[in-house]
Design a protein around this motif. Structure first.
Motif, PDB file in Angstrom:
ATOM      1  N   ARG A  58       0.899  -1.111   0.078  1.00 31.85           N
ATOM      2  CA  ARG A  58      -0.072   0.038  -0.224  1.00 31.85           C
ATOM      3  C   ARG A  58       0.587   1.322   0.325  1.00 31.85           C
ATOM      4  O   ARG A  58       0.436   2.197  -0.023  1.00 31.85           O
ATOM      5  N   TRP A  59       1.978   1.263  -0.256  1.00 29.88           N
ATOM      6  CA  TRP A  59       3.264   2.517  -0.302  1.00 29.88           C
ATOM      7  C   TRP A  59       2.558   3.017  -1.171  1.00 29.88           C
ATOM      8  O   TRP A  59       2.674   4.681  -1.247  1.00 29.88           O
ATOM      9  N   GLY A  60       2.294   2.642  -2.196  1.00 30.52           N
ATOM     10  CA  GLY A  60       1.697   3.407  -3.213  1.00 30.52           C
ATOM     11  C   GLY A  60       0.564   4.723  -3.292  1.00 30.52           C
ATOM     12  O   GLY A  60       1.286   5.574  -3.689  1.00 30.52           O
ATOM     13  N   ARG A  61      -0.020   3.872  -2.671  1.00 29.59           N
ATOM     14  CA  ARG A  61      -1.062   4.972  -2.046  1.00 29.59           C
ATOM     15  C   ARG A  61      -1.080   5.873  -1.064  1.00 29.59           C
ATOM     16  O   ARG A  61      -1.128   6.846  -1.317  1.00 29.59           O
ATOM     17  N   THR A  62      -0.105   5.352  -0.049  1.00 36.80           N
ATOM     18  CA  THR A  62       0.436   6.441   1.223  1.00 36.80           C
ATOM     19  C   THR A  62       1.506   7.746  -0.390  1.00 36.80           C
ATOM     20  O   THR A  62       1.434   9.011   0.382  1.00 36.80           O
ATOM     21  N   ILE A  63       1.735   7.130  -1.154  1.00 38.49           N
ATOM     22  CA  ILE A  63       2.482   8.175  -1.677  1.00 38.49           C
ATOM     23  C   ILE A  63       2.243   9.007  -3.116  1.00 38.49           C
ATOM     24  O   ILE A  63       2.361   9.760  -4.015  1.00 38.49           O
ATOM     25  N   HIS A  64       1.236   8.521  -3.019  1.00 35.04           N
ATOM     26  CA  HIS A  64      -0.171   8.929  -4.094  1.00 35.04           C
ATOM     27  C   HIS A  64       0.664   8.875  -6.025  1.00 35.04           C
ATOM     28  O   HIS A  64       0.855   9.535  -6.624  1.00 35.04           O
ATOM     29  N   LYS A  65       1.413   7.586  -5.891  1.00 30.33           N
ATOM     30  CA  LYS A  65       1.866   6.947  -6.999  1.00 30.33           C
ATOM     31  C   LYS A  65       1.401   5.874  -8.197  1.00 30.33           C
ATOM     32  O   LYS A  65       0.143   5.129  -7.743  1.00 30.33           O
ATOM     33  N   LEU A  66       1.324   6.922  -9.421  1.00 26.75           N
ATOM     34  CA  LEU A  66       0.401   5.653  -9.941  1.00 26.75           C
ATOM     35  C   LEU A  66       1.455   4.632 -10.512  1.00 26.75           C
ATOM     36  O   LEU A  66       2.481   4.556 -10.794  1.00 26.75           O
ATOM     37  N   PRO A  67       0.300   3.397 -10.766  1.00 27.72           N
ATOM     38  CA  PRO A  67       0.843   1.794 -10.610  1.00 27.72           C
ATOM     39  C   PRO A  67       1.191   1.970 -12.731  1.00 27.72           C
ATOM     40  O   PRO A  67       1.277   2.959 -12.858  1.00 27.72           O
ATOM     41  N   GLN A  68       1.879   0.805 -12.184  1.00 25.16           N
ATOM     42  CA  GLN A  68       2.281   1.287 -13.702  1.00 25.16           C
ATOM     43  C   GLN A  68       1.258   0.097 -14.511  1.00 25.16           C
ATOM     44  O   GLN A  68       1.293  -1.313 -14.517  1.00 25.16           O
ATOM     45  N   LYS A  69       1.220  -0.121 -15.921  1.00 24.99           N
ATOM     46  CA  LYS A  69       0.582  -1.445 -16.834  1.00 24.99           C
ATOM     47  C   LYS A  69       1.486  -2.512 -16.681  1.00 24.99           C
ATOM     48  O   LYS A  69       2.814  -2.750 -16.810  1.00 24.99           O
ATOM     49  N   GLY A  70       0.329  -3.136 -16.439  1.00 26.73           N
ATOM     50  CA  GLY A  70       0.829  -4.635 -15.972  1.00 26.73           C
ATOM     51  C   GLY A  70       0.530  -4.644 -14.584  1.00 26.73           C
ATOM     52  O   GLY A  70       0.647  -5.990 -14.003  1.00 26.73           O
ATOM     53  N   ASP A  71       0.309  -3.859 -13.604  1.00 19.96           N
ATOM     54  CA  ASP A  71       0.520  -4.379 -12.190  1.00 19.96           C
ATOM     55  C   ASP A  71      -0.534  -4.758 -11.687  1.00 19.96           C
ATOM     56  O   ASP A  71      -2.010  -4.438 -12.364  1.00 19.96           O
ATOM     57  N   ILE A  72      -0.731  -5.839 -11.279  1.00 20.19           N
ATOM     58  CA  ILE A  72      -2.326  -6.239 -10.329  1.00 20.19           C
ATOM     59  C   ILE A  72      -2.308  -5.183  -9.302  1.00 20.19           C
ATOM     60  O   ILE A  72      -1.501  -5.513  -7.881  1.00 20.19           O
ATOM     61  N   ILE A  73      -3.319  -4.743  -9.428  1.00 20.77           N
ATOM     62  CA  ILE A  73      -4.132  -4.271  -8.009  1.00 20.77           C
ATOM     63  C   ILE A  73      -5.601  -4.083  -7.489  1.00 20.77           C
ATOM     64  O   ILE A  73      -6.141  -4.812  -8.094  1.00 20.77           O
ATOM     65  N   THR A  74      -5.388  -3.117  -5.976  1.00 22.21           N
ATOM     66  CA  THR A  74      -6.693  -3.705  -5.955  1.00 22.21           C
ATOM     67  C   THR A  74      -7.233  -2.475  -6.016  1.00 22.21           C
ATOM     68  O   THR A  74      -6.399  -0.917  -5.634  1.00 22.21           O
ATOM     69  N   PHE A  75      -8.569  -1.692  -6.136  1.00 27.37           N
ATOM     70  CA  PHE A  75      -9.654  -0.410  -5.499  1.00 27.37           C
ATOM     71  C   PHE A  75     -10.355  -1.088  -4.712  1.00 27.37           C
ATOM     72  O   PHE A  75     -10.740  -1.360  -4.470  1.00 27.37           O
ATOM     73  N   GLU A  76     -11.370   0.300  -4.748  1.00 24.26           N
ATOM     74  CA  GLU A  76     -12.364   0.777  -3.927  1.00 24.26           C
ATOM     75  C   GLU A  76     -13.707   0.029  -5.194  1.00 24.26           C
ATOM     76  O   GLU A  76     -13.267   0.586  -6.117  1.00 24.26           O
ATOM     77  N   ALA A  77     -14.406  -0.088  -4.575  1.00 22.60           N
ATOM     78  CA  ALA A  77     -15.571  -0.796  -6.093  1.00 22.60           C
ATOM     79  C   ALA A  77     -16.005   0.263  -6.134  1.00 22.60           C
ATOM     80  O   ALA A  77     -16.642   1.843  -5.069  1.00 22.60           O
ATOM     81  N   PRO A  78     -16.054   0.752  -6.858  1.00 17.40           N
ATOM     82  CA  PRO A  78     -17.354   2.361  -7.767  1.00 17.40           C
ATOM     83  C   PRO A  78     -18.636   1.610  -6.993  1.00 17.40           C
ATOM     84  O   PRO A  78     -19.280   0.519  -6.873  1.00 17.40           O
ATOM     85  N   SER A  79     -19.465   3.453  -6.937  1.00 14.81           N
ATOM     86  CA  SER A  79     -20.951   3.028  -6.435  1.00 14.81           C
ATOM     87  C   SER A  79     -21.638   2.613  -7.735  1.00 14.81           C
ATOM     88  O   SER A  79     -23.375   1.363  -6.777  1.00 14.81           O
ATOM     89  N   GLU A  80     -21.783   2.412  -8.573  1.00 13.17           N
ATOM     90  CA  GLU A  80     -22.126   1.898  -9.806  1.00 13.17           C
ATOM     91  C   GLU A  80     -22.000   0.582 -10.183  1.00 13.17           C
ATOM     92  O   GLU A  80     -20.019   1.637 -10.830  1.00 13.17           O
ATOM     93  N   THR A  81     -22.026   0.011 -11.168  1.00 12.38           N
ATOM     94  CA  THR A  81     -21.430  -1.344 -11.591  1.00 12.38           C
ATOM     95  C   THR A  81     -21.354  -1.169 -12.711  1.00 12.38           C
ATOM     96  O   THR A  81     -19.972  -1.566 -13.871  1.00 12.38           O
ATOM     97  N   TYR A  82     -22.236   0.045 -13.623  1.00 11.92           N
ATOM     98  CA  TYR A  82     -22.441   0.053 -15.168  1.00 11.92           C
ATOM     99  C   TYR A  82     -22.263   2.017 -15.380  1.00 11.92           C
ATOM    100  O   TYR A  82     -23.595   2.112 -14.846  1.00 11.92           O
ATOM    101  N   LEU A  83     -21.909   1.568 -16.138  1.00 11.46           N
ATOM    102  CA  LEU A  83     -21.803   3.531 -16.828  1.00 11.46           C
ATOM    103  C   LEU A  83     -23.353   3.584 -17.949  1.00 11.46           C
ATOM    104  O   LEU A  83     -23.086   2.376 -18.527  1.00 11.46           O
ATOM    105  N   THR A  84     -24.305   4.627 -17.045  1.00 10.37           N
ATOM    106  CA  THR A  84     -25.019   4.738 -18.145  1.00 10.37           C
ATOM    107  C   THR A  84     -24.716   4.931 -19.536  1.00 10.37           C
ATOM    108  O   THR A  84     -24.076   5.643 -19.784  1.00 10.37           O
TER     109      THR A  84
END
Length: 216
Positions: A58-84
């Motif tokens: 979680r250090w990347g979140r702490t320093i606000h670092k953008l992940p790299q392409k190919g990284d496997i990440i976790t993120f907070e689930a959006p409130s809406e499953t689909y964009l309309t």
């Protein structure tokens, strides 16, 4: 008047202080540095399988670092499953987060203790400013086919609803999908993920022991 505290009470208080300090340190490490987790869904199969144990960085979140392409990440689930369809027509391609907790206690419970919080685990496919197209069962970035050697042979990337198939990833956002494309609800459905909603990067798999090591 001087109050004498018995040795037994002193010992109990010392234990309470130690427990409080240990709990606070554990929460700080969990939020800012890293934490274990369990894979609960098949969306990253065969890279990750259900019930495997992972250590998240979680250090990347702490320093606000953008992940790299190919990284496997976790993120907070959006409130809406689909964009309309209306969202897409307005040019909205970013995941929506409309159920933010209010109040100090609610925020602490949700973000630190992660009570009633849902997170997704996906792979980063595209970064800010990149042009993403999904067509002919494949992913194209900036007009070039994106090579995904981690996918199983025959895997097709399609659009179940067809909205997010041609767009540019917004500033400070990423586009992510699960490796198990037909069993993954991901950015194709709910839009790109803002940097401040990315929680961690998968560092290692520590269970089962036979698969211990870095996850790619």
């Amino acid at each position: 008047m001087k109050v004498e505290i018995s040795p037994k009470v002193k010992e109990i208080l010392e234990w309470i202080y130690c427990i409080i300090i240990a709990v606070v340190l554990a929460m700080l490490v969990r939020f800012y540095i890293g934490t274990p987790t369990i894979v609960k869904q098949p969306s990253m199969y065969p890279t990750l399988k259900e019930n495997q144990r992972l250590w998240l960085n979680r250090w990347g979140r702490t320093i606000h670092k953008l992940p790299q392409k190919g990284d496997i990440i976790t993120f907070e689930a959006p409130s809406e499953t689909y964009l309309t369809e209306e969202d897409i027509q307005k040019g909205i391609v970013t995941a929506q987060y409309e159920d933010e907790p209010n109040g100090i206690f609610s925020k602490f419970s949700y973000y630190v203790l992660e009570v009633n919080k849902t997170s997704y685990i996906k792979r980063v496919i595209a970064l800010p400013g990149e042009h993403v197209q999904i067509k002919n069962g494949k992913v194209y970035i900036n007009e070039e086919e994106y090579k995904e050697d981690y996918l199983q042979p025959g895997v097709v990337t399609d659009m179940s609803r067809g909205e997010m198939s041609d767009f540019i990833v917004p500033e400070n956002c990423i586009f992510a999908m699960g490796d198990n494309r037909t069993k993954s609800t991901d950015c194709r459905a709910f839009g790109c993920i803002p940097l401040d909603k990315i929680e961690s990067k998968v560092l290692i798999r520590f269970w089962p022991l036979s698969l211990f090591g870095k996850v790619e």
